[in-house]
Write a protein that holds these residues in place. Structure first.
Motif, PDB file in Angstrom:
ATOM      1  N   ALA A 251      22.460  -7.905   0.870  1.00  0.00           N
ATOM      2  CA  ALA A 251      22.714  -6.589   1.462  1.00  0.00           C
ATOM      3  C   ALA A 251      23.036  -6.717   2.941  1.00  0.00           C
ATOM      4  CB  ALA A 251      21.502  -5.681   1.258  1.00  0.00           C
ATOM      5  N   ARG A 252      22.310  -7.569   3.630  1.00  0.00           N
ATOM      6  CA  ARG A 252      22.563  -7.781   5.059  1.00  0.00           C
ATOM      7  C   ARG A 252      23.936  -8.419   5.278  1.00  0.00           C
ATOM      8  NH1 ARG A 252      17.801  -9.845   6.305  1.00  0.00           N
ATOM      9  NH2 ARG A 252      18.382 -12.005   5.891  1.00  0.00           N
ATOM     10  N   ARG A 253      24.302  -9.338   4.416  1.00  0.00           N
ATOM     11  CA  ARG A 253      25.598 -10.000   4.557  1.00  0.00           C
ATOM     12  C   ARG A 253      26.753  -9.043   4.282  1.00  0.00           C
ATOM     13  NH1 ARG A 253      26.118 -14.354   0.250  1.00  0.00           N
ATOM     14  NH2 ARG A 253      24.127 -14.940   1.181  1.00  0.00           N
ATOM     15  N   PHE A 254      26.572  -8.163   3.304  1.00  0.00           N
ATOM     16  CA  PHE A 254      27.652  -7.261   2.904  1.00  0.00           C
ATOM     17  C   PHE A 254      27.739  -6.008   3.775  1.00  0.00           C
ATOM     18  CE2 PHE A 254      27.908  -8.627  -1.860  1.00  0.00           C
ATOM     19  CZ  PHE A 254      28.349  -9.877  -1.455  1.00  0.00           C
ATOM     20  N   ASP A 255      26.553  -5.567   4.301  1.00  0.00           N
ATOM     21  CA  ASP A 255      26.565  -4.308   5.041  1.00  0.00           C
ATOM     22  C   ASP A 255      25.499  -4.284   6.119  1.00  0.00           C
ATOM     23  OD1 ASP A 255      26.972  -1.611   5.774  1.00  0.00           O
ATOM     24  OD2 ASP A 255      25.512  -0.923   4.293  1.00  0.00           O
ATOM     25  N   ARG A 256      24.224  -4.210   5.735  1.00  0.00           N
ATOM     26  CA  ARG A 256      23.133  -4.070   6.686  1.00  0.00           C
ATOM     27  C   ARG A 256      21.831  -4.511   6.031  1.00  0.00           C
ATOM     28  NH1 ARG A 256      23.538   2.200   7.361  1.00  0.00           N
ATOM     29  NH2 ARG A 256      25.708   1.586   7.060  1.00  0.00           N
ATOM     30  N   ASP A 257      20.819  -4.727   6.870  1.00  0.00           N
ATOM     31  CA  ASP A 257      19.502  -5.052   6.341  1.00  0.00           C
ATOM     32  C   ASP A 257      18.848  -3.779   5.803  1.00  0.00           C
ATOM     33  OD1 ASP A 257      17.233  -6.480   5.702  1.00  0.00           O
ATOM     34  OD2 ASP A 257      16.355  -6.314   7.709  1.00  0.00           O
ATOM     35  N   VAL A 258      18.223  -3.908   4.651  1.00  0.00           N
ATOM     36  CA  VAL A 258      17.499  -2.791   4.034  1.00  0.00           C
ATOM     37  C   VAL A 258      16.065  -3.266   3.819  1.00  0.00           C
ATOM     38  CG1 VAL A 258      17.423  -1.146   2.137  1.00  0.00           C
ATOM     39  CG2 VAL A 258      19.634  -2.085   2.876  1.00  0.00           C
ATOM     40  N   PRO A 259      15.174  -3.054   4.811  1.00  0.00           N
ATOM     41  CA  PRO A 259      13.815  -3.616   4.712  1.00  0.00           C
ATOM     42  C   PRO A 259      13.055  -3.200   3.460  1.00  0.00           C
ATOM     43  CG  PRO A 259      14.261  -2.853   6.941  1.00  0.00           C
ATOM     44  CD  PRO A 259      15.416  -2.384   6.103  1.00  0.00           C
ATOM     45  N   GLY A 260      13.305  -1.994   2.951  1.00  0.00           N
ATOM     46  CA  GLY A 260      12.576  -1.548   1.767  1.00  0.00           C
ATOM     47  C   GLY A 260      13.091  -2.107   0.467  1.00  0.00           C
ATOM     48  N   LEU A 261      14.158  -2.902   0.532  1.00  0.00           N
ATOM     49  CA  LEU A 261      14.775  -3.403  -0.693  1.00  0.00           C
ATOM     50  C   LEU A 261      13.950  -4.504  -1.347  1.00  0.00           C
ATOM     51  CD1 LEU A 261      17.329  -2.979  -2.410  1.00  0.00           C
ATOM     52  CD2 LEU A 261      18.424  -4.779  -1.064  1.00  0.00           C
ATOM     53  N   PHE A 262      13.440  -5.426  -0.531  1.00  0.00           N
ATOM     54  CA  PHE A 262      12.688  -6.543  -1.117  1.00  0.00           C
ATOM     55  C   PHE A 262      11.750  -7.119  -0.068  1.00  0.00           C
ATOM     56  CE2 PHE A 262      11.670 -10.531  -3.091  1.00  0.00           C
ATOM     57  CZ  PHE A 262      11.831 -10.310  -4.456  1.00  0.00           C
ATOM     58  N   ARG A 263      10.472  -7.081  -0.382  1.00  0.00           N
ATOM     59  CA  ARG A 263       9.450  -7.772   0.410  1.00  0.00           C
ATOM     60  C   ARG A 263       8.776  -8.752  -0.525  1.00  0.00           C
ATOM     61  NH1 ARG A 263       4.195  -7.881   1.364  1.00  0.00           N
ATOM     62  NH2 ARG A 263       3.763  -6.231  -0.167  1.00  0.00           N
ATOM     63  N   SER A 264       8.876 -10.037  -0.224  1.00  0.00           N
ATOM     64  CA  SER A 264       8.530 -11.075  -1.183  1.00  0.00           C
ATOM     65  C   SER A 264       7.041 -11.168  -1.476  1.00  0.00           C
ATOM     66  CB  SER A 264       9.011 -12.447  -0.684  1.00  0.00           C
ATOM     67  OG  SER A 264      10.407 -12.486  -0.647  1.00  0.00           O
ATOM     68  N   VAL A 265       6.734 -11.326  -2.751  1.00  0.00           N
ATOM     69  CA  VAL A 265       5.409 -11.708  -3.227  1.00  0.00           C
ATOM     70  C   VAL A 265       5.610 -12.886  -4.177  1.00  0.00           C
ATOM     71  CG1 VAL A 265       3.477 -11.037  -4.698  1.00  0.00           C
ATOM     72  CG2 VAL A 265       4.320  -9.451  -2.975  1.00  0.00           C
ATOM     73  N   LEU A 266       4.894 -13.959  -3.935  1.00  0.00           N
ATOM     74  CA  LEU A 266       4.972 -15.121  -4.807  1.00  0.00           C
ATOM     75  C   LEU A 266       4.143 -14.872  -6.061  1.00  0.00           C
ATOM     76  CD1 LEU A 266       5.930 -18.078  -5.179  1.00  0.00           C
ATOM     77  CD2 LEU A 266       3.819 -18.792  -4.039  1.00  0.00           C
ATOM     78  N   ALA A 267       4.731 -15.098  -7.219  1.00  0.00           N
ATOM     79  CA  ALA A 267       4.037 -14.907  -8.490  1.00  0.00           C
ATOM     80  C   ALA A 267       4.155 -16.173  -9.321  1.00  0.00           C
ATOM     81  CB  ALA A 267       4.638 -13.722  -9.252  1.00  0.00           C
ATOM     82  N   TRP A 268       3.092 -16.496 -10.066  1.00  0.00           N
ATOM     83  CA  TRP A 268       3.200 -17.674 -10.920  1.00  0.00           C
ATOM     84  C   TRP A 268       2.319 -17.555 -12.152  1.00  0.00           C
ATOM     85  CZ3 TRP A 268       0.500 -17.811  -6.302  1.00  0.00           C
ATOM     86  CH2 TRP A 268      -0.820 -18.241  -6.345  1.00  0.00           C
ATOM     87  N   ASN A 269       2.757 -18.270 -13.187  1.00  0.00           N
ATOM     88  CA  ASN A 269       2.046 -18.401 -14.450  1.00  0.00           C
ATOM     89  C   ASN A 269       1.847 -19.888 -14.731  1.00  0.00           C
ATOM     90  OD1 ASN A 269       2.309 -15.466 -15.173  1.00  0.00           O
ATOM     91  ND2 ASN A 269       4.477 -16.001 -15.139  1.00  0.00           N
ATOM     92  N   VAL A 270       0.821 -20.205 -15.483  1.00  0.00           N
ATOM     93  CA  VAL A 270       0.448 -21.604 -15.690  1.00  0.00           C
ATOM     94  C   VAL A 270       0.468 -21.933 -17.173  1.00  0.00           C
ATOM     95  CG1 VAL A 270      -1.425 -23.281 -15.456  1.00  0.00           C
ATOM     96  CG2 VAL A 270      -0.928 -21.709 -13.578  1.00  0.00           C
TER      97      VAL A 270
END
Length: 500
Positions: A251-270
């Protein structure tokens, strides 16, 4: 519908793909991009999908593989999300009976309750009854949900924690669905989209947009073929960015940063090297005295003869974008300790860990008192054209495999609504016959008895399904390389049969 000059399968032909003109270009080839390509193509839109790596190679590949029906939403009286989840589970079971199957789930119930005050027989009895009533005759493929007594709970789950200060009251039994080979689900969805006319290309990285004169709307998309280094230019009227953990960067590359679009959380399964504790999925939380009144619920399910357990979450250490790697040994050991607190009979040990399936999920917006490792519960659709950006550009952040297709329909509705028109109806587009690989045992047998047939199978599968690297073949077209004990043998066999 499909173009007779273009193959229905997924084989790579960048020049032919770039020669087309498209109504819609999709950036991202995980479950969200795949379902979006399918829903667009089924409606007669000329559709292009670009994936910078391999199809379904990131978060989609690392999921717990459960298609949830939304029982949890009934407990919070969120009926719209419940109905959506039930409908999407039904769609997956109906359209992919070869890949999606019913999954019985059992939650032991205790006094005091584990995992929250609603984990008591009375509110759960009401939720299970409402589940059956609201699903009704529209969901005939799954047995009715019900409460079990202590004896039947122990019969179905012999390792249930029935001692200690918490008194076992019984269990709640319901049915969801599971996708044992989630990698094949992504490929089969893309094959269906291709049969409807979509063109897909992996290892093609979207670089930037081309805009109409005046810069008001999308007119094209420039990409890099990561295998040849060639620059590709695609004519398209719209671009939908559903690049998963990288959607904010795109989104930032194409137009602008959208902070509400994705805030990372690491998830995992074992994945654990041990027999499953029961022939059904177990949902369990640790005692409240050890983990608090809202202890996390873990799911433990049988998977290919072994035990798959999840899900753990962690906030990123530093930047809020997916830059870090897999969870370290300390994080995995902590997860196993929490899991064992919820299911003492499991007694999972670090040396039993065969594989950690990890990826990035969108997190909840930051709020005071909100844990930083809380996954987002609702998707985000950001129409750039309504916020001063180019018309025809939409960014999407999905949250669940279960509802990826339903979200795709809403994204298309957003695109057409902005253009002042209605989304076309789905045409007569039946799913093509599956292109299933051999099992691992069949590969070994054929490699010994008929190496020419085995060589033909490998080459044909790789070409038809665009498996570029050996890892693509062993992990994302087949399950031959998932278990470490046979991964090395599978690699040797494939190379002996001619894989470069």
């Amino acid at each position: 519908m499909s173009d007779p000059g273009f193959p229905v399968d997924l084989r790579r032909d960048p020049e032919l793909v770039a020669a087309g003109s498209y109504d819609l270009a999709i950036v991202g080839g995980g479950i969200q991009g795949a379902t979006l390509a399918l829903e667009a193509a089924r409606r007669g839109l000329s559709t292009l999908l670009l994936e910078r790596g391999d199809f379904g190679g990131a978060t989609s590949w690392n999921s717990l593989r459960i298609v949830h029906g939304g029982l949890r939403y009934l407990q919070s009286l969120d009926l719209p999300r419940f109905r959506e989840s039930v409908g999407e589970r039904r769609w997956f079971l109906r359209e992919f009976p070869d890949l999606v199957e019913p999954l019985p789930c059992l939650m032991p119930l205790y006094d005091p309750p584990r995992g929250g005050p609603l984990r008591r027989p009375l509110p759960l009895r009401a939720a299970l009854a409402a589940d059956g009533l609201l699903r009704g005759s529209r969901d005939p493929g799954l047995p009715a949900s019900r409460l079990l007594g202590r004896r039947e709970t122990a019969e179905r789950f012999p390792g249930v924690d029935s001692g200690g200060p918490d008194r076992l009251l019984g269990g709640a039994l319901w049915h969801d669905a599971v996708v044992p080979d989630s990698h094949r689900l992504v490929i089969e969805i893309l094959r269906w989209a291709a049969a409807c006319g979509a063109r897909v290309l992996n290892y093609a990285e979207a670089l930037d947009l081309r805009l109409s004169p005046g810069g008001s709307r999308v007119a094209g998309l420039r990409a890099l073929d990561r295998l040849t280094g060639a620059r590709l230019l695609f004519a398209t009227k719209a671009v939908i960015n559903c690049a998963g953990p990288w959607c904010r960067q795109v989104a930032r590359r194409f137009d602008r940063d959208v902070p509400g679009l994705f805030r990372s959380v690491l998830a995992w399964n074992v994945l654990l090297d041990r027999e499953p504790p029961a022939p059904l999925a177990i949902a369990a939380a640790a005692p409240s005295r050890a983990a608090g009144p809202k202890a996390q619920t873990f799911f433990v399910l049988p998977w290919k003869g072994r035990t798959l357990a999840g899900t753990a979450y962690a906030a990123p250490a530093g930047a809020a974008e997916p830059a870090q790697g897999a969870p370290g040994p300390e994080a995995v050991h902590s997860f196993l300790a929490d899991l064992n607190a919820a299911l003492p009979s499991l007694a999972a040990r670090p040396e039993q860990v065969l594989r950690v399936f990890w990826g990035w999920l969108p997190g909840q917006p930051a709020h005071p008192g909100q844990p930083a490792d809380t996954p987002a519960s609702k998707p985000v659709i950001y129409d750039h054209g309504r916020h001063g950006g180019p018309r025809g550009l939409i960014s999407v952040s999905g949250v669940k495999l279960t509802t990826a297709r339903a979200l795709s329909v809403r994204v298309l509705e957003t695109l057409f609504d902005h253009a002042g028109s209605s989304l076309p109806e789905v045409g007569p587009t039946p799913r093509p016959a599956a292109d299933a690989p051999w099992t691992f045992d069949e590969l070994i047998h054929r490699a010994e008895s008929d190496p020419d047939a085995a060589r033909h199978h490998l080459r044909g599968l790789a070409e038809r399904q665009a498996a570029v690297h050996l890892e693509d073949l062993l992990l994302r077209r087949t399950d031959w390389g998932i278990f470490p004990a046979r991964a090395a043998l599978a690699e040797r066999l494939c190379r002996a049969l001619g894989w470069a």
